[in-house]
Design an enzyme around this catalytic site. Structure first.
Site, PDB file in Angstrom:
ATOM      1  N   CYS A 181      -6.572   3.778  -3.232  1.00 21.52           N
ATOM      2  CA  CYS A 181      -6.375   2.328  -3.086  1.00 21.52           C
ATOM      3  C   CYS A 181      -7.418   1.485  -3.813  1.00 21.52           C
ATOM      4  O   CYS A 181      -7.079   0.652  -4.658  1.00 21.52           O
ATOM      5  CB  CYS A 181      -6.370   1.965  -1.610  1.00 21.52           C
ATOM      6  N   ASP A 183       0.329   0.041  -5.049  1.00 16.83           N
ATOM      7  CA  ASP A 183      -0.974   0.384  -5.635  1.00 16.83           C
ATOM      8  C   ASP A 183      -1.064   1.826  -6.124  1.00 16.83           C
ATOM      9  O   ASP A 183      -1.974   2.167  -6.876  1.00 16.83           O
ATOM     10  CB  ASP A 183      -2.127   0.041  -4.697  1.00 16.83           C
ATOM     11  N   HIS A 184      -0.129   2.669  -5.761  1.00 15.67           N
ATOM     12  CA  HIS A 184       0.016   4.030  -6.312  1.00 15.67           C
ATOM     13  C   HIS A 184       1.171   4.693  -5.583  1.00 15.67           C
ATOM     14  O   HIS A 184       1.808   4.080  -4.717  1.00 15.67           O
ATOM     15  CB  HIS A 184      -1.264   4.874  -6.153  1.00 15.67           C
ATOM     16  N   ASP A 208       0.819  -1.205   0.000  1.00 19.30           N
ATOM     17  CA  ASP A 208       0.000   0.000   0.000  1.00 19.30           C
ATOM     18  C   ASP A 208       0.858   1.263   0.000  1.00 19.30           C
ATOM     19  O   ASP A 208       1.762   1.405   0.834  1.00 19.30           O
ATOM     20  CB  ASP A 208      -0.895  -0.005   1.244  1.00 19.30           C
ATOM     21  N   HIS A 253      -9.542  -3.955  -2.086  1.00 19.87           N
ATOM     22  CA  HIS A 253      -9.463  -2.788  -1.199  1.00 19.87           C
ATOM     23  C   HIS A 253      -9.564  -3.152   0.267  1.00 19.87           C
ATOM     24  O   HIS A 253      -8.913  -2.563   1.123  1.00 19.87           O
ATOM     25  CB  HIS A 253     -10.553  -1.770  -1.537  1.00 19.87           C
TER      26      HIS A 253
END
Length: 490
Positions: free
Chosen positions: A76, A341-342, A37, A135
């Site tokens: 997310c 995820d980013h 994450d 998620h």
């Protein structure tokens, strides 16, 4: 009439052909899919020599490190929805953290697989999940302050789900965990955005997740069939909490600050982010950043120190899992994929968070190690996206690729890191859309009181996106605007 010898030779060739085309289950590669994450490219292998990430750096040395990997959405749930389905967002609901719940969890079973994980299940893989892959923190649908439900977020994808919430009772409390069983929920958000405690790795939930993954690898090996195991780690998501020994790896005063701490010159305010996740979720933060209002250098170093420690903590947990994979002699026939995820702004553009369309929000870690791939210890410079993971894993596993996907197979880059398979990456957020080529990033924001607003950055000269040049380069704006993906605001 054919001679008996020629006929026997013909039968032998046919038999060999059938054997080569019908791969036994045991020969299909296993897949270890690790999601992390908020993991921006903050590793030593990305050229940051002050980072302490030996396990992920070793994995990058054995496989392919993607230097320009971009997620589709800087939050997310929506990022994971796009990655799992291999599809770009096309409507506002696809940009929500509830995208998976709204589009998959409550939908009737359809003919098409709900995710690439489901597709692998349909093709003979045993599927096990631990932690946050979709998620939800533990794979079940319920709110941050609610009791655990029995509704799976991905109802068709998993054969089995595991999670150890330890002293924190639920997955979501574990996600926002502080030491000694406290959580952001139990403290009513009256917490700081970081913590270091004198505890073992299992004193925070990610240590329990790594321990569980190590235990389950032995179980999966005994099944003697190809497996897909997804392992989702929480850190370095807020709060930036980790055992103190990982904080001690760094000297805070020597850590670099963000290279650009102010909002980009000339850029419309519509592009900026007021760090709401940080400010509203952690009420005891010593300082509260806002657009065009950076925190002090001292506080920035404290927060960056906390984030770096959390990254090192996760590196150690991933190392435990990878070491067990090797001890069990599973590594030779297992695809290992580590995906962030980013990204996350650590004071970049005066933002502490991710909900924006900059490189810092959308660029994240991606490492792939595949059996038989030729490009070892290589860095791939080409543009790639999270939607590319679905077709890539299918190709690497010899599974048919659905024809409706937006992603591109990255296998050629695993064999030759210098190859480029696409020209642009696409990003989406509630305030606009963006396209990123190797040379430029264009942002477009909806029309507000007149014409649309744009942001344009020349990455050949401005890799940190410090100066918007859209007004002085209308032809380049027009050229790149033609690459933007269709998106309905309705």
């Amino acid at each position: 009439m054919k001679s008996p010898l020629r006929f026997l030779l013909f039968l032998s060739l046919v038999s060999l052909s059938l054997i080569s085309c019908s791969k036994p289950k045991s020969q299909k590669p296993n897949i270890l899919f690790i999601s992390v994450d908020d993991l921006r490219p903050q590793l030593g292998s990305y050229g940051l020599d002050y980072m302490k990430t030996p396990h992920l750096d070793d994995l990058a040395g054995e496989g392919t490190l993607f230097k320009n990997h971009f997620t589709q959405v800087p939050t997310c749930g929506a990022s994971r929805y796009s990655m799992l389905t291999g599809l770009y967002p096309t409507k506002p609901g696809h940009l929500s953290n509830n995208a998976i719940v709204n589009e998959i969890s409550n939908a009737r079973e359809a003919g098409a697989p709900e995710t690439f994980i489901h597709h692998f299940k349909n093709n003979g893989y045993y599927i096990a999940g631990i932690g946050k892959i979709s998620h939800s923190a533990d794979g079940y649908v319920y709110g941050y302050n609610e009791a655990v439900s029995n509704q799976r977020e991905l109802p068709q994808s998993w054969d089995t789900l595991y999670f150890n919430s330890g002293a924190w009772d639920t997955g979501w409390k574990a996600f926002f965990a502080y030491a000694d069983g406290e959580s952001r929920q139990s403290q009513n958000k009256k917490v700081k955005p970081y913590q270091h405690a004198q505890v073992e790795d299992t004193g925070y939930p990610d240590g329990l997740t790594a321990k569980l993954a190590v235990e389950k690898l032995s179980v999966l090996k005994e099944r003697k069939e190809p497996f897909f195991m997804g392992v989702g780690f929480f850190k370095p998501h807020l709060p930036f909490n980790a055992p103190k020994k990982y904080w001690d790896m760094y000297e805070k005063e020597n850590l670099p600050l963000a290279p650009v701490i102010n909002a980009p010159e000339n850029l419309t305010r519509a592009a900026l982010n007021n760090s709401n996740e940080f400010n509203h979720g952690y009420l005891n933060a010593e300082e509260h950043p806002a657009a065009n209002n950076p925190v002090s250098d001292a506080y920035a170093r404290r927060l960056r120190h906390a984030y770096f420690a959390a990254v090192s903590y996760i590196d150690a947990q991933i190392g435990m899992v990878l070491n067990e994979l090797k001890r069990l002699d599973l590594d030779k026939n297992t695809i290992v994929l580590v995906w962030g995820d980013h990204g996350w702004h650590l004071g970049d553009q005066s933002i502490w968070g991710k909900h924006a369309l900059f490189d810092r929000s959308l660029k994240s870690t991606l490492i792939i190690k595949a059996p038989g791939a030729q490009a070892t210890n290589k860095t791939a410079e080409g543009i790639v996206e999270s939607v590319d993971l679905y077709p890539t894993l299918c190709e690497l596993s010899g599974i048919a690729v659905p024809n409706n996907l937006d992603g591109t197979n990255l296998e050629p880059m695993l064999n030759d890191a210098s190859k480029e398979v696409k020209k642009a990456a696409h990003g989406f957020w509630h305030n606009g859309t963006t396209v990123r080529t190797k040379e430029y990033r264009l942002m477009r924001f909806p029309k507000q009181k007149g014409s649309a607003k744009y942001g344009l950055f020349d990455h050949r000269k401005d890799s940190y996106e410090a100066v918007d040049i859209s007004k002085s380069n209308p032809e380049k704006v027009k050229e790149l605007e033609a690459l933007l993906k269709d998106f309905s605001n309705n």
